[in-house]
Design a protein around this motif. Sequence first.
Motif, PDB file in Angstrom:
ATOM      1  N   LEU A   1       0.872  -1.180   0.000  1.00 33.39           N
ATOM      2  CA  LEU A   1       0.000   0.000   0.000  1.00 33.39           C
ATOM      3  C   LEU A   1       0.904   1.224   0.000  1.00 33.39           C
ATOM      4  O   LEU A   1       1.818   1.315   0.817  1.00 33.39           O
ATOM      5  N   ARG A   2       0.663   2.126  -0.909  1.00 30.49           N
ATOM      6  CA  ARG A   2       1.556   3.281  -0.998  1.00 30.49           C
ATOM      7  C   ARG A   2       0.795   4.594  -0.883  1.00 30.49           C
ATOM      8  O   ARG A   2      -0.340   4.712  -1.332  1.00 30.49           O
ATOM      9  N   GLY A   3       1.464   5.565  -0.299  1.00 25.67           N
ATOM     10  CA  GLY A   3       0.930   6.921  -0.270  1.00 25.67           C
ATOM     11  C   GLY A   3       0.104   7.239   0.951  1.00 25.67           C
ATOM     12  O   GLY A   3      -0.534   6.372   1.538  1.00 25.67           O
ATOM     13  N   ASP A   4       0.162   8.522   1.354  1.00 19.75           N
ATOM     14  CA  ASP A   4      -0.578   8.945   2.553  1.00 19.75           C
ATOM     15  C   ASP A   4      -1.878   9.645   2.184  1.00 19.75           C
ATOM     16  O   ASP A   4      -2.595  10.121   3.058  1.00 19.75           O
TER      17      ASP A   4
ATOM     18  N   ASP B   1       6.169   7.701   1.219  1.00 17.13           N
ATOM     19  CA  ASP B   1       7.454   7.699   1.910  1.00 17.13           C
ATOM     20  C   ASP B   1       7.988   6.268   1.916  1.00 17.13           C
ATOM     21  O   ASP B   1       7.426   5.392   2.568  1.00 17.13           O
ATOM     22  N   GLU B   2       9.074   6.060   1.198  1.00 17.52           N
ATOM     23  CA  GLU B   2       9.619   4.707   1.098  1.00 17.52           C
ATOM     24  C   GLU B   2      10.342   4.256   2.366  1.00 17.52           C
ATOM     25  O   GLU B   2      10.753   3.102   2.468  1.00 17.52           O
TER      26      GLU B   2
ATOM     27  N   GLY C   1       6.224  -1.384   8.680  1.00 13.45           N
ATOM     28  CA  GLY C   1       7.621  -1.510   9.085  1.00 13.45           C
ATOM     29  C   GLY C   1       8.477  -0.378   8.568  1.00 13.45           C
ATOM     30  O   GLY C   1       8.269   0.116   7.459  1.00 13.45           O
ATOM     31  N   HIS C   2       9.431   0.035   9.404  1.00 12.73           N
ATOM     32  CA  HIS C   2      10.432   1.001   8.929  1.00 12.73           C
ATOM     33  C   HIS C   2      11.305   0.265   7.925  1.00 12.73           C
ATOM     34  O   HIS C   2      11.676  -0.876   8.147  1.00 12.73           O
ATOM     35  N   ARG C   3      11.643   0.943   6.851  1.00 16.58           N
ATOM     36  CA  ARG C   3      12.350   0.257   5.794  1.00 16.58           C
ATOM     37  C   ARG C   3      13.721   0.886   5.542  1.00 16.58           C
ATOM     38  O   ARG C   3      13.835   1.927   4.904  1.00 16.58           O
ATOM     39  N   LYS C   4      14.740   0.223   6.047  1.00 19.01           N
ATOM     40  CA  LYS C   4      16.109   0.629   5.729  1.00 19.01           C
ATOM     41  C   LYS C   4      16.514  -0.066   4.442  1.00 19.01           C
ATOM     42  O   LYS C   4      15.983  -1.127   4.117  1.00 19.01           O
ATOM     43  N   GLY C   5      17.475   0.496   3.728  1.00 22.03           N
ATOM     44  CA  GLY C   5      17.938  -0.117   2.492  1.00 22.03           C
ATOM     45  C   GLY C   5      19.059  -1.109   2.732  1.00 22.03           C
ATOM     46  O   GLY C   5      19.641  -1.151   3.811  1.00 22.03           O
TER      47      GLY C   5
ATOM     48  N   ARG D   1      15.124   5.347   0.563  1.00 22.96           N
ATOM     49  CA  ARG D   1      14.367   5.083   1.785  1.00 22.96           C
ATOM     50  C   ARG D   1      14.812   5.945   2.951  1.00 22.96           C
ATOM     51  O   ARG D   1      14.420   5.703   4.097  1.00 22.96           O
ATOM     52  N   ASN D   2      15.644   6.906   2.654  1.00 19.68           N
ATOM     53  CA  ASN D   2      16.099   7.858   3.674  1.00 19.68           C
ATOM     54  C   ASN D   2      16.649   7.136   4.910  1.00 19.68           C
ATOM     55  O   ASN D   2      16.419   7.550   6.041  1.00 19.68           O
ATOM     56  N   PHE D   3      17.369   6.042   4.689  1.00 19.88           N
ATOM     57  CA  PHE D   3      17.990   5.263   5.766  1.00 19.88           C
ATOM     58  C   PHE D   3      16.974   4.812   6.821  1.00 19.88           C
ATOM     59  O   PHE D   3      17.306   4.610   7.982  1.00 19.88           O
TER      60      PHE D   3
END
Lengths: 306, 322
Positions: free
Chosen positions: B88-91, B97-98, B116-120, B129-131
């Motif tokens: 599901l994407r988008g607010d 926010d990836e 889940g927070h998504r680190k690369g 994913r902005n770390f």
Amino acid sequence: MPISDWFKAREQRKYTVVSPGAAAELPDGVWLKCAGCKHTVYRGDFEKNLNVCPHCGHHAEMPAPARVRALADEGTFEEMDSGLTSTDPLRFTAAKPYAATLDLARETTGLAEAVVTGRALLDGHPVVLGAMDFRFIGASMGTAVGEKVARAFDRAREESRAVVFVTASGGARMQEGMLSLMQMAKTAATVRRLSDTGLPYVAVLANPTYGGVTASFPVLADVIFAEPGAMIGFAGPKLVEETTRQSLPKGFQTAESLVKHGFVDAVVPRTEMKAAVGRVLDYLCAPEVHPAAEGAACPVPGGEGS
Amino acid sequence: MAAVRHVMEFERPIVELERQLEDLKRLDVSGQPGLAEEIAQLEAEIEMLKEALYSALTPWERVQIARHPERPKTQDYVEVLFTDVVELRGDRAYGDDEAMFAGLATIDGVRCVVLGHRKGKNTSENIRRNFGSPHPEGFRKARRAMLLAEKFHLPVVSFLDTAGAYPGIEAEERGQAWAIAECLETLAGLATPVVVVGIGEGGSGGALAIGFGDRLIMLENAYYSVISPEMCSLILFKDPQHAAETASALRLTAADLLDLGIADEVVEEPLGGAHRDPAPVFARVEDAIVRALRELAKVPADELVGRRQERLAAIGRAAVRE
């Protein structure tokens, strides 16, 4: 110490004359120097004006007991949980023991913790009133602040009162670790429970309101006011600057810019705050309850339960 | 067991010995009678050293393991533990926010909403994913997914792995504090089971926004803290050099959280951390999630919310006096 004693102690305090310009916002003395315009101000004038400089309108820090006195109808404030305090649950020591930090804060403020809560009338409306005191470890939220905030919202719900809360805080109290972080969720949960009963909640964001405190009960209010020039945000400006290596836009995180970005309803000078909050309560605690919401609204001033 | 590329400071003595061992193994054993013995001895020595080092990790060492770049990430857990994933994407307000994952997925036959927070796993993924540090859009997407879960009676499974909410100019201007607070308020009353798994970093408000519910399962070397040890050191000591000390003082390890009554269960990791042998970790985490979902499925939704709120209300009560 009950708040009535605090006022008594405060009245009996002997003021001393200090040379003007020694330090801004001196704790005692006849003359003060405004941190905004550097004007020398007579302390009495300054306090009568709710710690707002009569020359430039700079809003100086205000202790929680004075905040409460400025908002409550005269003689109606009745403090709750005045002795509630933290016991250093983690036995936290880094640089210095947290227990010593707590003792010093209690000594210098005369308060047991960083927030003052109680029942009061505000323009005749029965409310639970809360104010945070930045002098007490930056009004950071640990277990005791979280518990007092949660109790304030729960009492309001039980007694059908509106909530009016003045915030100022550096964030969650790191010396109580995860127990502090969880207070964000705990207080947010109590706001939701109040909200579900249809009772109004007005927040007043004062300088500075940051971190885990901002991101919990203050911004969940039905109506949010902020004081002029107050700095409000999640991450502190220094951290933002260091992380992004960008210069911050003019007015970044000020109350005025938050109105522009849509996160605060209005910037209201401190001297007009009580009237502004009262007007909102006049609407949200209206006696004409729509049948669908019956039994949910807070009581009419002077009516049953007030 | 995969070869680990990233070496943590406290592991250097072991890595040095392992290198010596490799050198010895390259020599011709037949020509030197004592060599095989020497190799065996060194191997035993390394094992002993590993055992000693990894079985007595300090909180600061665990924080470093929690941040290890090769540690299994949210996307690994989603791929390995779940099937039929629909992202599901988008607010629905500003963007997608990836740094935050949201999706529909199935675990052991149970349909869920997964957050889940998504680190690369590499630099380009990390930049996108902005770390793993979300902007307000990430939290608003998560909240959207929470409400969807409630509406369709799906349980929420949430994976924590973030250094924290992103402290950026735009993040502040778009209401970072507001977005987090709204997640907290939503989670506090969400009428569906919420199972949280701390898999790596649990950085402050950015973790808490999707980080509390009916069960908190912590990996042995995951941490969850009100502030990073470095930032805590910076504030209290005026320099970041005392992070090891503040990491201990903050009581941020999985075992600490269990002691404090905040976590419910700690999942054991292989010696040296989950990245050294992820397979058994995936199996244990799956088991813990499935068990929690089964238990919580028996509880009526209103009772679930009541219990969750009572539990929240009780946190810290023992730490105050009247």
